[in-house]
Design an enzyme around this catalytic site. Structure first.
Site, PDB file in Angstrom:
ATOM      1  CE  LYS A 143       0.894   1.413   4.377  1.00  0.00           C
ATOM      2  NZ  LYS A 143       1.540   2.658   4.756  1.00  0.00           N
ATOM      3  CG  ASP A 151      -0.338   0.203   8.352  1.00  0.00           C
ATOM      4  OD1 ASP A 151      -1.302   0.997   8.456  1.00  0.00           O
ATOM      5  OD2 ASP A 151       0.832   0.567   8.146  1.00  0.00           O
TER       6      ASP A 151
HETATM    7  O1  C5P Z   1       0.040  -0.941  14.547  1.00  0.00           O
HETATM    8  P1  C5P Z   1       1.486  -1.244  14.573  1.00  0.00           P
HETATM    9  O2  C5P Z   1       1.863  -2.079  15.753  1.00  0.00           O
HETATM   10  O3  C5P Z   1       2.004  -1.780  13.270  1.00  0.00           O
HETATM   11  O4  C5P Z   1       2.233   0.150  14.736  1.00  0.00           O
HETATM   12  C1  C5P Z   1       3.608   0.186  15.019  1.00  0.00           C
HETATM   13  C2  C5P Z   1       3.883   1.407  15.888  1.00  0.00           C
HETATM   14  O5  C5P Z   1       3.622   2.612  15.131  1.00  0.00           O
HETATM   15  C3  C5P Z   1       3.029   1.554  17.149  1.00  0.00           C
HETATM   16  O6  C5P Z   1       3.560   0.817  18.206  1.00  0.00           O
HETATM   17  C4  C5P Z   1       3.068   3.056  17.391  1.00  0.00           C
HETATM   18  O7  C5P Z   1       4.293   3.420  17.995  1.00  0.00           O
HETATM   19  C5  C5P Z   1       3.086   3.619  15.977  1.00  0.00           C
HETATM   20  N1  C5P Z   1       1.720   3.971  15.523  1.00  0.00           N
HETATM   21  C6  C5P Z   1       1.118   5.109  16.013  1.00  0.00           C
HETATM   22  N2  C5P Z   1      -0.139   5.451  15.609  1.00  0.00           N
HETATM   23  C7  C5P Z   1      -0.813   4.690  14.704  1.00  0.00           C
HETATM   24  C8  C5P Z   1      -0.216   3.521  14.159  1.00  0.00           C
HETATM   25  C9  C5P Z   1       1.059   3.181  14.592  1.00  0.00           C
HETATM   26  O8  C5P Z   1       1.728   5.831  16.820  1.00  0.00           O
HETATM   27  N3  C5P Z   1      -2.032   5.042  14.334  1.00  0.00           N
END
Ligand code: C5P
Length: 311
Positions: free
Chosen positions: A20, A150
């Protein structure tokens, strides 16, 4: 003797899943949960990983990784595809289920194109078919959201507005096919590090957290207006990514000077995504960008494309 597992599904299951780019990534202030509220427009691209799920001994989940973009992918329990398989088995109360996963990667690792999330989404789908589990799209979406913000989008693909952490999706219709050139950088960028730099820039007043998506993005998609879409592209994490990797600014400037309709850092970077007017201008742009010293490789892709599919 034929075991139940072999009788149910002897053949490996293959799933293809897209990368994406965020056409808009509008980031709000850091919340108490450690996440940032987002207003984003996801767009699935024809750059694919393949996940193959084959039967394995009960309770055993393994992963092997191959392909253009395989270096740096962990082949252990921390792999997001392994976590996806384990979560699915656990959620169905079936710790006896086993799978041998194989990831064939083209999506860059830690490149801002949700490669790990795509693999997790594909593993959920592949394992649910291999194990003959009675899953609905809503079940898969809910499990995907538990794995990462994601992860749900690659299940649906095409274009979608994402709110909340980016995991609350609403499909967004579009007309036309868009031609993209992706400029990969050497090495990845960690998403949490980029968000932390965003917070520092916000504290200094250098960026203003705001989740409002510019209406021109959806308007351009509805009209197949590539030039309008090029102008409307927006990524609030770009300033943070450029602060961490200043050479990305040179890549963006070079792509725009070479005729791209628009260019942005993809997600948390460091991949840069350029929108081109046509397939032939994408070819020209790609060969131009490939000559830059800070560009590790380029790829052309089109979007939007559908989400994870069985092959
Ligand atoms: O969702 P995911 O674990 O892949 O996201 C990785 C990191 O990116 C999170 O731990 C956070 O620090 C940051 N993040 C964020 N806000 C979001 C998505 C991700 O701060 N909406």
């Amino acid at each position: 003797m034929i075991t139940t597992l072999e009788a149910a599904n002897p053949e490996p299951v293959r799933v293809r899943v897209p990368a994406k780019v965020n056409l808009a990534l509008c980031v709000g202030p850091l919340g108490a949960d450690g996440y940032h509220p987002l207003g984003t427009v996801f767009h699935a691209l024809s750059l694919f990983d393949e996940v193959i799920a084959a039967p394995a001994a009960p309770g055993r989940v393994s992963v092997a990784v191959s392909g253009d973009s395989s270096s740096g992918v962990p082949a252990d329990e921390s792999n997001l595809a392994v976590r996806a398989a384990r979560l699915l088995a656990e959620d169905f109360g079936r710790p006896d289920l086993g799978v041998a996963l194989q990831l064939r990667k083209q999506i860059p690792v830690a490149g801002g194109m949700a490669g790990g999330s795509a693999d997790a989404a594909a593993a959920l789908l592949a394992c649910s078919v291999l194990w003959d589990l009675d899953t609905t799209p809503d079940d898969l979406h809910a499990l995907a959201a538990r794995l990462g913000a994601d992860v749900p989008f690659p299940l649906v693909g095409d274009n979608a507005i994402g709110r909340g952490r980016g995991d609350e999706l609403v499909p967004l219709l579009s007309r036309g096919t868009y031609h993209w050139v992706l400029a990969f950088a050497e090495g990845g960028l960690s998403t949490p590090t980029v968000f932390r730099r965003f917070d520092e820039l916000a504290a200094d007043g250098r960026v203003s957290p705001d989740t409002s998506i510019p209406p021109q993005v959806a308007e351009s998609l509805a009209k197949a207006d590539a030039a309008g879409l090029g102008r409307a592209l927006r990524n609030d994490l770009q300033a943070a990514a450029l602060d961490l990797r200043p050479e990305l600014g040179d890549t963006l400037a070079a792509g725009l000077a070479a005729g791209a309709l628009g260019g942005i850092v993809s997600g948390s970077g460091p991949t840069c995504a350029f929108l081109a007017e046509s397939e032939s201008s994408a070819m020209d742009l790609s060969s131009h960008l490939a000559k830059l010293p800070q560009v590790a490789a380029t790829r052309r892709a089109t979007g939007p494309v559908p989400g994870a599919r069985l092959l």
